[in-house]
Design a protein around this motif. Structure first.
Motif, PDB file in Angstrom:
ATOM      1  N   VAL A  32      47.348  38.960  42.523  1.00  0.00           N
ATOM      2  CA  VAL A  32      46.405  39.732  41.762  1.00  0.00           C
ATOM      3  C   VAL A  32      44.954  39.628  41.930  1.00  0.00           C
ATOM      4  O   VAL A  32      44.682  38.161  41.824  1.00  0.00           O
ATOM      5  CB  VAL A  32      46.506  39.982  40.301  1.00  0.00           C
ATOM      6  CG1 VAL A  32      45.620  40.795  39.613  1.00  0.00           C
ATOM      7  CG2 VAL A  32      48.029  40.347  40.094  1.00  0.00           C
ATOM      8  N   ARG A  33      44.027  40.265  42.546  1.00  0.00           N
ATOM      9  CA  ARG A  33      42.620  39.869  42.747  1.00  0.00           C
ATOM     10  C   ARG A  33      41.940  40.693  42.225  1.00  0.00           C
ATOM     11  O   ARG A  33      42.005  42.004  42.292  1.00  0.00           O
ATOM     12  CB  ARG A  33      42.776  39.647  44.330  1.00  0.00           C
ATOM     13  CG  ARG A  33      41.135  39.457  44.895  1.00  0.00           C
ATOM     14  CD  ARG A  33      41.033  39.658  46.360  1.00  0.00           C
ATOM     15  NE  ARG A  33      41.812  38.538  47.016  1.00  0.00           N
ATOM     16  CZ  ARG A  33      41.499  37.284  47.262  1.00  0.00           C
ATOM     17  NH1 ARG A  33      40.464  36.903  46.862  1.00  0.00           N
ATOM     18  NH2 ARG A  33      42.692  36.759  47.871  1.00  0.00           N
ATOM     19  N   ALA A  34      40.815  40.174  41.292  1.00  0.00           N
ATOM     20  CA  ALA A  34      39.768  41.297  40.851  1.00  0.00           C
ATOM     21  C   ALA A  34      39.052  41.893  42.089  1.00  0.00           C
ATOM     22  O   ALA A  34      38.449  41.435  42.778  1.00  0.00           O
ATOM     23  CB  ALA A  34      38.956  40.360  39.918  1.00  0.00           C
ATOM     24  N   GLN A  35      39.011  43.365  41.836  1.00  0.00           N
ATOM     25  CA  GLN A  35      37.978  43.988  42.827  1.00  0.00           C
ATOM     26  C   GLN A  35      36.616  43.593  42.570  1.00  0.00           C
ATOM     27  O   GLN A  35      36.045  43.396  43.346  1.00  0.00           O
ATOM     28  CB  GLN A  35      38.453  45.297  42.689  1.00  0.00           C
ATOM     29  CG  GLN A  35      39.767  45.954  43.158  1.00  0.00           C
ATOM     30  CD  GLN A  35      40.135  45.509  44.517  1.00  0.00           C
ATOM     31  OE1 GLN A  35      39.347  45.862  45.284  1.00  0.00           O
ATOM     32  NE2 GLN A  35      41.471  44.916  44.707  1.00  0.00           N
ATOM     33  N   THR A  36      36.431  43.512  41.204  1.00  0.00           N
ATOM     34  CA  THR A  36      35.160  43.146  40.862  1.00  0.00           C
ATOM     35  C   THR A  36      35.345  42.073  39.768  1.00  0.00           C
ATOM     36  O   THR A  36      36.079  42.179  38.734  1.00  0.00           O
ATOM     37  CB  THR A  36      34.232  44.276  39.973  1.00  0.00           C
ATOM     38  OG1 THR A  36      34.177  45.546  40.807  1.00  0.00           O
ATOM     39  CG2 THR A  36      32.762  43.962  39.706  1.00  0.00           C
ATOM     40  N   PRO A  37      34.354  40.713  40.108  1.00  0.00           N
ATOM     41  CA  PRO A  37      34.727  39.641  39.180  1.00  0.00           C
ATOM     42  C   PRO A  37      34.489  39.973  37.793  1.00  0.00           C
ATOM     43  O   PRO A  37      33.196  40.684  37.710  1.00  0.00           O
ATOM     44  CB  PRO A  37      33.950  38.473  39.953  1.00  0.00           C
ATOM     45  CG  PRO A  37      33.770  39.036  41.247  1.00  0.00           C
ATOM     46  CD  PRO A  37      33.801  40.627  41.081  1.00  0.00           C
ATOM     47  N   PRO A  38      35.094  39.647  36.783  1.00  0.00           N
ATOM     48  CA  PRO A  38      34.590  39.963  35.407  1.00  0.00           C
ATOM     49  C   PRO A  38      33.475  39.144  35.205  1.00  0.00           C
ATOM     50  O   PRO A  38      32.987  37.960  35.655  1.00  0.00           O
ATOM     51  CB  PRO A  38      35.801  39.445  34.399  1.00  0.00           C
ATOM     52  CG  PRO A  38      36.565  38.418  35.633  1.00  0.00           C
ATOM     53  CD  PRO A  38      36.504  39.054  36.706  1.00  0.00           C
ATOM     54  N   TYR A  39      32.890  39.267  34.034  1.00  0.00           N
ATOM     55  CA  TYR A  39      31.340  38.510  33.404  1.00  0.00           C
ATOM     56  C   TYR A  39      32.038  37.604  32.721  1.00  0.00           C
ATOM     57  O   TYR A  39      32.812  38.188  31.646  1.00  0.00           O
ATOM     58  CB  TYR A  39      30.538  39.418  32.832  1.00  0.00           C
ATOM     59  CG  TYR A  39      29.349  39.092  32.491  1.00  0.00           C
ATOM     60  CD1 TYR A  39      29.182  37.715  32.057  1.00  0.00           C
ATOM     61  CD2 TYR A  39      28.037  39.528  32.715  1.00  0.00           C
ATOM     62  CE1 TYR A  39      27.741  37.252  31.559  1.00  0.00           C
ATOM     63  CE2 TYR A  39      26.972  38.920  32.709  1.00  0.00           C
ATOM     64  CZ  TYR A  39      26.615  38.055  31.797  1.00  0.00           C
ATOM     65  OH  TYR A  39      25.777  37.261  31.438  1.00  0.00           O
ATOM     66  N   VAL A  40      32.266  36.469  33.025  1.00  0.00           N
ATOM     67  CA  VAL A  40      32.895  35.465  32.148  1.00  0.00           C
ATOM     68  C   VAL A  40      31.890  34.547  31.494  1.00  0.00           C
ATOM     69  O   VAL A  40      30.971  34.012  31.767  1.00  0.00           O
ATOM     70  CB  VAL A  40      33.522  34.450  33.247  1.00  0.00           C
ATOM     71  CG1 VAL A  40      34.311  33.412  32.168  1.00  0.00           C
ATOM     72  CG2 VAL A  40      34.530  35.122  34.069  1.00  0.00           C
ATOM     73  N   VAL A  41      32.000  34.484  30.167  1.00  0.00           N
ATOM     74  CA  VAL A  41      31.399  33.779  29.272  1.00  0.00           C
ATOM     75  C   VAL A  41      32.233  32.608  28.605  1.00  0.00           C
ATOM     76  O   VAL A  41      33.184  33.044  27.956  1.00  0.00           O
ATOM     77  CB  VAL A  41      30.837  34.617  28.065  1.00  0.00           C
ATOM     78  CG1 VAL A  41      29.931  33.675  27.067  1.00  0.00           C
ATOM     79  CG2 VAL A  41      29.942  35.584  28.461  1.00  0.00           C
ATOM     80  N   LEU A  42      32.050  31.418  28.657  1.00  0.00           N
ATOM     81  CA  LEU A  42      32.831  30.499  28.108  1.00  0.00           C
ATOM     82  C   LEU A  42      31.825  29.667  27.014  1.00  0.00           C
ATOM     83  O   LEU A  42      30.785  29.406  27.222  1.00  0.00           O
ATOM     84  CB  LEU A  42      32.936  29.285  29.049  1.00  0.00           C
ATOM     85  CG  LEU A  42      33.978  29.875  30.584  1.00  0.00           C
ATOM     86  CD1 LEU A  42      33.298  29.930  31.535  1.00  0.00           C
ATOM     87  CD2 LEU A  42      34.978  28.506  30.699  1.00  0.00           C
ATOM     88  N   THR A  43      32.562  29.429  25.954  1.00  0.00           N
ATOM     89  CA  THR A  43      31.814  28.922  24.746  1.00  0.00           C
ATOM     90  C   THR A  43      32.574  27.367  24.338  1.00  0.00           C
ATOM     91  O   THR A  43      33.484  27.294  24.572  1.00  0.00           O
ATOM     92  CB  THR A  43      31.838  29.772  23.332  1.00  0.00           C
ATOM     93  OG1 THR A  43      32.877  29.792  22.731  1.00  0.00           O
ATOM     94  CG2 THR A  43      31.327  30.924  23.824  1.00  0.00           C
ATOM     95  N   SER A  44      31.352  26.541  23.978  1.00  0.00           N
ATOM     96  CA  SER A  44      32.029  25.243  23.603  1.00  0.00           C
ATOM     97  C   SER A  44      31.213  24.686  22.571  1.00  0.00           C
ATOM     98  O   SER A  44      30.021  24.826  22.528  1.00  0.00           O
ATOM     99  CB  SER A  44      31.844  24.282  24.835  1.00  0.00           C
ATOM    100  OG  SER A  44      32.122  23.138  24.445  1.00  0.00           O
ATOM    101  N   ASN A  45      32.004  24.046  21.471  1.00  0.00           N
ATOM    102  CA  ASN A  45      31.203  23.538  20.325  1.00  0.00           C
ATOM    103  C   ASN A  45      30.823  21.943  20.603  1.00  0.00           C
ATOM    104  O   ASN A  45      30.425  21.320  19.810  1.00  0.00           O
ATOM    105  CB  ASN A  45      32.030  23.760  18.863  1.00  0.00           C
ATOM    106  CG  ASN A  45      32.141  25.368  18.822  1.00  0.00           C
ATOM    107  OD1 ASN A  45      31.186  26.075  18.898  1.00  0.00           O
ATOM    108  ND2 ASN A  45      33.172  25.773  18.120  1.00  0.00           N
ATOM    109  N   ARG A  46      31.490  21.504  21.626  1.00  0.00           N
ATOM    110  CA  ARG A  46      31.104  20.086  22.444  1.00  0.00           C
ATOM    111  C   ARG A  46      32.014  19.059  21.257  1.00  0.00           C
ATOM    112  O   ARG A  46      31.701  18.315  21.017  1.00  0.00           O
ATOM    113  CB  ARG A  46      29.718  19.671  22.332  1.00  0.00           C
ATOM    114  CG  ARG A  46      29.272  18.889  23.348  1.00  0.00           C
ATOM    115  CD  ARG A  46      27.968  18.654  23.457  1.00  0.00           C
ATOM    116  NE  ARG A  46      27.619  17.601  24.454  1.00  0.00           N
ATOM    117  CZ  ARG A  46      26.475  17.395  24.879  1.00  0.00           C
ATOM    118  NH1 ARG A  46      25.589  17.874  24.322  1.00  0.00           N
ATOM    119  NH2 ARG A  46      26.330  16.494  25.958  1.00  0.00           N
ATOM    120  N   THR A  47      33.288  19.735  21.026  1.00  0.00           N
ATOM    121  CA  THR A  47      34.116  18.623  20.180  1.00  0.00           C
ATOM    122  C   THR A  47      34.644  17.712  21.386  1.00  0.00           C
ATOM    123  O   THR A  47      34.991  16.553  20.895  1.00  0.00           O
ATOM    124  CB  THR A  47      35.332  19.435  19.655  1.00  0.00           C
ATOM    125  OG1 THR A  47      36.051  20.179  20.850  1.00  0.00           O
ATOM    126  CG2 THR A  47      34.868  20.320  18.707  1.00  0.00           C
TER     127      THR A  47
END
Length: 302
Positions: A175-190
């Protein structure tokens, strides 16, 4: 406003986000715009309650695309983020085939084990988890929330997916994304994330806002709250963050919750008694509650 217009430049994106109620500063709006333009994941770190998750929600609303959320936690595995098979439905299907064949002998053509296996691992039995959903539903916003809670192996899995935008399902193919998703990663820096994942992303540290911007956030998100009350509350929260040695200083999310609680009680101004009674909306540790109560007495009784 069309997506092409709100993504024309960082200023347009900032204005568009403001229209959703999310007030980003120049640095955040610029890196968010670059993440879209360069098709790079955006890694946001900062204290809890500073608006990291809310940015992904605002982006999905602004761009009018689905928000696909992957909540990370200790022990999460790739299968829980990617896909799984609906084993109960597969078993029911297998029993239905066996029952039908036994009820009318010879009425059904012979089914080989290979045919049955292919039938069991058909698309209709596939349970798409957030990462696979994001690749299939793109354009969308994929929120990988609190990635610092996951372990090293899960980070490596994410890195591979974010590098290729593809996922291979042995029984069905790639499965390949035709359009890459807008990816947001969050971290609280634990914990510290690995350099390999950070290098793949554009990085931004979200700080607590200054007094003027936090007051603007409260007025934008909660216009029903009395202006004098909002001003007093934001000034108090700003003081608590800088002057008091709290285990967990209140974030913007806690400021908004506190304002909602005070408004629900019909308060128009902040006094020590009302502030103390609603303290649980903003402070989550007993030690912090004691310090804040003393600060309320010093500050609000002057």
């Amino acid at each position: 406003m069309p997506a092409a217009d709100v993504l024309a430049d960082p200023g347009s994106l900032r204005a568009g986000l403001a229209g959703t109620g999310y007030l980003a500063d120049d640095g955040l709006s610029t890196v968010a715009w670059l993440a879209h333009s360069l098709q790079r994941p955006l890694l946001l770190e900062g204290e809890p309650g500073t608006g990291k998750t809310a940015l992904a929600e605002a982006l999905a609303e602004l761009l009018e695309v689905p928000l696909v959320r992957l909540q990370c936690y200790e022990g999460i595995e790739a299968s829980q983020a990617l896909y799984d098979w609906d084993f109960p439905r597969q078993i029911l299907h297998l029993r239905a085939v066996e029952t039908a064949a036994a009820a009318v002998p010879g009425a059904f053509p012979a089914v080989t084990g290979q045919d049955l296996e292919a039938d069991l691992f058909d698309e209709r039995f596939l349970l798409a988890r957030p990462v696979l959903r994001a690749l299939r539903e793109a354009p969308c916003v994929l929120l990988v929330d609190e990635v610092d809670r996951a372990d090293d192996e899960f980070e490596a899995f994410l890195l591979e997916v974010l590098s290729t935008w593809t996922v291979t399902i042995p029984e069905l193919g790639t499965v390949r994304a035709q359009t890459p998703p807008y990816v947001v990663l969050t971290s609280n820096r634990t914990r510290e994330l690995h350099d390999a994942l950070k290098r793949r992303c554009l990085y931004h540290w979200i700080q607590h806002p200054g007094l003027e911007r936090e007051l603007a956030i409260v007025r934008t998100r909660l216009p029903q709250v009395d202006e004098a009350l909002a001003g007093q509350l934001v000034a108090l929260v700003q003081q608590l963050r800088t002057d008091e040695d709290l285990v967990k200083p209140p974030g913007v999310a806690e400021t908004l919750d506190w304002a909602r609680a005070l408004h629900a009680l019909g308060a128009s101004r902040l006094d020590p008694e009302t502030a103390a009674r609603t303290l649980g909306a903003a402070v989550k540790y007993r030690e912090d509650a004691e310090r804040v109560r003393m600060a309320l007495e010093r500050t609000l009784t002057r």
